[in-house]
Write a protein that holds these residues in place. Structure first.
Motif, short mmCIF file in Angstrom:
data_model
loop_
_atom_site.label_atom_id
_atom_site.label_comp_id
_atom_site.label_asym_id
_atom_site.label_seq_id
_atom_site.Cartn_x
_atom_site.Cartn_y
_atom_site.Cartn_z
N ARG A 174 0.77 -1.11 -0.04
CA ARG A 174 -0.04 -0.10 -0.05
C ARG A 174 0.80 1.17 -0.04
N GLU A 175 0.34 2.06 -0.81
CA GLU A 175 1.33 3.48 -0.95
C GLU A 175 0.35 4.87 -0.77
N PHE A 176 1.16 5.68 -0.36
CA PHE A 176 0.51 6.98 -0.05
C PHE A 176 0.39 7.57 -1.35
N VAL A 177 -0.93 8.20 -1.40
CA VAL A 177 -1.23 8.80 -2.48
C VAL A 177 -1.29 10.55 -2.28
N ALA A 178 -2.22 10.77 -1.29
CA ALA A 178 -2.53 12.13 -0.85
C ALA A 178 -3.07 12.38 0.27
N ALA A 179 -2.80 13.62 1.09
CA ALA A 179 -3.25 13.82 2.55
C ALA A 179 -3.94 15.24 2.60
N ILE A 180 -4.56 15.46 3.54
CA ILE A 180 -5.12 16.94 3.77
C ILE A 180 -5.18 16.88 5.23
N ARG A 181 -4.93 18.09 5.79
CA ARG A 181 -5.27 18.27 7.42
C ARG A 181 -6.83 18.49 7.68
N ARG A 182 -6.99 18.51 8.86
CA ARG A 182 -8.44 18.38 9.33
C ARG A 182 -9.03 19.63 8.85
N SER A 183 -8.33 20.58 8.73
CA SER A 183 -9.37 22.01 8.58
C SER A 183 -8.95 22.41 6.88
N GLY A 184 -8.37 21.31 6.13
CA GLY A 184 -8.15 21.79 4.84
C GLY A 184 -7.18 22.54 4.58
N GLY A 185 -6.96 23.13 3.41
CA GLY A 185 -5.89 24.09 2.99
C GLY A 185 -4.53 23.26 2.69
N ILE A 186 -3.86 23.00 3.66
CA ILE A 186 -2.56 22.29 3.76
C ILE A 186 -2.58 20.85 3.14
N THR A 187 -2.27 20.48 1.64
CA THR A 187 -2.28 19.11 1.24
C THR A 187 -0.96 18.83 0.90
N VAL A 188 -0.70 17.33 0.84
CA VAL A 188 0.53 16.55 0.61
C VAL A 188 0.26 15.61 -0.54
N TYR A 189 1.06 15.30 -1.56
CA TYR A 189 1.01 14.41 -2.54
C TYR A 189 2.25 13.50 -2.87
N ALA A 190 1.88 12.42 -3.30
CA ALA A 190 2.92 11.56 -3.75
C ALA A 190 3.78 12.30 -4.85
N GLY A 211 -3.34 18.28 16.26
CA GLY A 211 -2.75 19.28 15.87
C GLY A 211 -3.65 19.63 14.58
N ASN A 212 -2.70 19.77 13.57
CA ASN A 212 -3.44 20.21 12.34
C ASN A 212 -2.39 19.99 11.14
N ASP A 213 -1.88 18.61 11.26
CA ASP A 213 -0.85 18.16 10.36
C ASP A 213 -1.47 17.22 9.25
N ALA A 214 -0.88 17.11 7.94
CA ALA A 214 -1.34 15.93 7.01
C ALA A 214 -0.30 14.98 7.16
N TYR A 215 -0.74 13.68 7.19
CA TYR A 215 -0.05 12.59 7.36
C TYR A 215 0.18 11.66 6.21
N THR A 216 1.31 11.28 5.81
CA THR A 216 1.89 10.66 4.73
C THR A 216 1.89 8.87 5.10
N ARG A 217 2.01 8.54 6.03
CA ARG A 217 2.33 7.22 6.33
C ARG A 217 1.15 6.21 6.78
N ALA A 218 1.04 5.29 6.34
CA ALA A 218 -0.20 4.34 6.53
C ALA A 218 -0.37 4.13 8.18
N PHE A 219 0.76 4.02 8.99
CA PHE A 219 0.44 3.44 10.35
C PHE A 219 -0.07 4.63 11.22
N GLU A 220 0.03 5.91 10.43
CA GLU A 220 -0.46 7.07 11.34
C GLU A 220 -2.06 7.17 11.10
N TYR A 221 -2.57 6.40 10.37
CA TYR A 221 -4.15 6.55 10.27
C TYR A 221 -4.92 5.14 10.81
N ALA A 222 -5.95 5.56 11.88
CA ALA A 222 -6.72 4.47 12.41
C ALA A 222 -7.79 4.05 11.88
#
Length: 126
Positions: A45-61, A103-114
């Protein structure tokens, strides 16, 4: 706890577009950082994209940067992944994931998601 359900997958020709949606139930998404991951047959499984809880900041593979866009609508409890200029190598099962974010971060690693959805299949033909 939150339940996540993906939709919008399908078969598309290379160069085409799809829009995946992730609907949440059981909890409001406003406290959750969200992400999309994918898994192709025989691969991890690989990371594709993430967004923080308030939106705005996004991260992409790097592999999807400039082609995919993650967005969220906390009022509707949904997260979307707009995928443009699809390539055969984008073929995979796509998963929506969420985690409570103090906090208000965007996470890119699978283990960070519950929390994870069941996945939706995307197939791109050449």
């Amino acid at each position: 706890q939150v339940q996540l359900a993906e939709s919008g997958g399908g078969v598309v020709q290379a160069g085409g577009s799809l829009r995946l949606s992730c609907a949440a139930s059981g909890r409001t998404l406003s406290s959750y950082a969200m992400g999309w991951f994918r898994q192709a047959p025989g691969k991890e499984r690989e990371f594709v994209a993430a967004i923080r809880r308030s939106g705005g900041i996004t991260v992409y593979a790097d592999s999807v940067k400039g082609r995919f866009t993650i967005s969220r609508d906390n009022a509707k409890n949904t997260v979307a992944l707009q995928m443009n200029n699809l390539k055969p190598e984008d073929t995979a099962v796509y998963y929506c994931a969420g985690t409570i974010s103090g906090g208000n971060d965007a996470y890119t690693r699978a283990f960070e998601y519950a929390y994870w959805g069941q996945g939706t299949q995307v197939a791109v033909s050449s």
